[in-house]
Design an enzyme around this catalytic site. Structure first.
Site, short mmCIF file in Angstrom:
data_model
loop_
_atom_site.label_atom_id
_atom_site.label_comp_id
_atom_site.label_asym_id
_atom_site.label_seq_id
_atom_site.Cartn_x
_atom_site.Cartn_y
_atom_site.Cartn_z
N SER A 34 -17.47 3.31 2.44
CA SER A 34 -16.51 4.27 2.38
C SER A 34 -16.01 4.87 3.54
O SER A 34 -15.43 4.09 4.32
CB SER A 34 -16.85 5.33 1.14
N ASP B 78 -9.10 5.86 3.13
CA ASP B 78 -10.55 5.62 3.88
C ASP B 78 -10.93 4.39 3.82
O ASP B 78 -10.13 3.39 3.54
CB ASP B 78 -11.47 6.75 3.20
#
Length: 450
Positions: A103, A242
């Site tokens: 992530s 992200d």
């Protein structure tokens, strides 16, 4: 059953260190394959996506070996956003979906996230059962039943076409200049293409991944570059994703930031006005700002709080019938469209609001005044339990007493890193700083800080 390697969002750690090693990934893949392999003649299918980290190749190959050893056929999608795996697992009738990503973490980390056949992330119970299978003898497939692996080239396009259908029908982005920061991550091709195909003038940054630069000085956790590009180009809005594109931060035409709380507030009131909002409110985590709760209450809407982690948000949404939820960090979950946080689709919803209202991003991105909030992280040494120490517990109790009636305090261990997160909210800035710094100092003085 207690989970040992699974955290709040799959398995995560430093690449080539436990638990992010090739041998563990192989065994994890075999255990997951055994858990999901159905009886009967129906082919057993797994889809695997990844972000752009160099270690993704290693983990992808190891997982594939483990999965095929238990008779699963593996479809390798390459770099795609995490929400694409949720969508494609269900639409391709796969038994299992896997995303290889850490992530928003730096490139030296990686992770493995699992999705069930319904496209939703696995429950704690399912993860615990996979761990149990890992600890025993794996029941491998007979030689004639070993699975196959092949690369799929059109998975990203399928997700992109679906993402475009979530934009308001009959509307286009023509005339809007949009900066999109892809964090040199999984959406570096999908996000700019979707925006351009919907008619926007696109200024794309963070689209040159090299295996090492994911989230490095860019993306939703570092918006300075996107903010500067907005001002330089005279752009109307910025969308900052992200590394795996499951979260988004919006920047207005001045480069000012709107986090997940502000985005959810906008969506909630718009959806309530159009009678699209289910559950008369939304689901967020304990980290969401007190200002969001007050804002929703003022509009007759409820805020349901969960532990940190978009998986827990989704579980609560499904149990209670809500269709909007998310996290302050930018995970926005809209179960009318997605099974997990989706930065691109949330960004499209914000752009849709701009198009439908004719309002500037700055007029839509701030719905409420935030209660001052301070968050500090303290890294601790492996094998220690800072929150169990008497001096730390005393500092927390004292801080709670000082905040009584004036704010709130939240102390928690990160589920993905060896960090203690100390967060407080209070209208009194001086008191806010004092209570947070006091707890941080106690953790550091205990000799457990790394």
């Amino acid at each position: 059953m207690t989970r040992k390697i699974f955290g709040t969002d799959g398995v995560r750690g430093k690449a080539n260190s436990y638990p992010m090693t090739a041998d563990l990934a192989l065994r994890l893949g075999a255990a997951a394959g055994r858990y999901f392999r159905r009886d009967g003649s129906t082919p057993h299918r797994v889809v695997i996506g990844k972000d752009t980290r160099l270690s993704g190749y290693m983990l992808e190959n190891a997982l594939t070996a483990g999965l095929t050893s238990t008779g699963m056929n593996v479809h390798l999608l390459g770099p795609v956003p995490t929400p694409a795996i949720g969508f494609l697992t269900h639409s391709m009738r796969a038994d299992l979906g896997i995303m290889i990503s850490a992530s928003h973490n730096p490139a030296h980390d990686n992770g493995i996230k699992f999705f069930g056949p319904d496209g939703f992330k696995l429950s704690d119970e399912a993860e615990a059962e996979i761990e149990r299978l890992m600890e025993g003898e794996i029941d491998y497939a007979r030689p004639e039943n070993i699975g196959r692996a092949r690369r799929i080239d059109d998975g990203r396009r399928g997700y992109m076409e679906f993402a475009k259908t979530t934009f308001p029908q009959g509307r286009k982005l023509t005339g809007l200049k949009v900066v999109v920061d892809c964090a040199n991550g999984a959406a570096y091709r999908a996000a700019p293409d979707v925006l351009w195909e919907l008619g926007a003038e696109v200024i794309a940054i963070g689209t040159s991944p090299d295996g090492y630069n994911i989230n490095d000085g860019c993306g939703s956790t570092n918006t300075a570059l996107a903010s500067r590009r907005i001002r330089e180009a005279g752009a109307d809005v910025g969308i900052c994703l992200d590394g795996d594109a499951d979260r988004v931060i919006i920047l207005d035409e001045n480069g000012e930031l709107a986090d997940g709380d502000q985005i959810m507030a906008l969506f909630a009131t718009r959806w309530a006005e159009s009678q699209r909002l289910k559950g008369n409110g939304l689901v967020a985590t304990v980290m969401s700002n007190l200002g969001l709760e007050r804002y929703l209450s003022g509009h007759g809407l409820a805020l349901e709080r969960t532990p940190v982690g978009d998986r827990y948000v989704v579980e609560r949404m499904r149990a209670g019938g809500w269709n909007l939820g998310g996290e302050q960090s930018g995970h926005i979950v809209m179960t009318d469209y997605t099974t997990t946080g989706d930065g691109l689709i949330a960004g499209l919803q914000f752009l849709g609001a701009m198009v439908e209202t004719g309002m500037r991003a700055s007029e839509l991105s701030v719905s409420f005044e935030r209660v001052p909030q301070l968050l500090k992280n303290v890294r601790y040494a492996a094998g220690t339990e800072p929150l169990s120490l008497a001096n730390v517990q005393s500092a927390i109790e004292a801080a709670e007493a000082r905040l009584q009636g004036q704010g709130r305090l939240l102390i928690r261990k990160s589920g993905t890193e060896p960090l203690i997160r100390v967060m407080a909210e209070c209208e009194d800035d001086a008191l806010l700083t004092q209570v947070v710094d006091g707890i941080v100092a106690e953790v550091e003085s205990a000799g457990v800080a790394a």
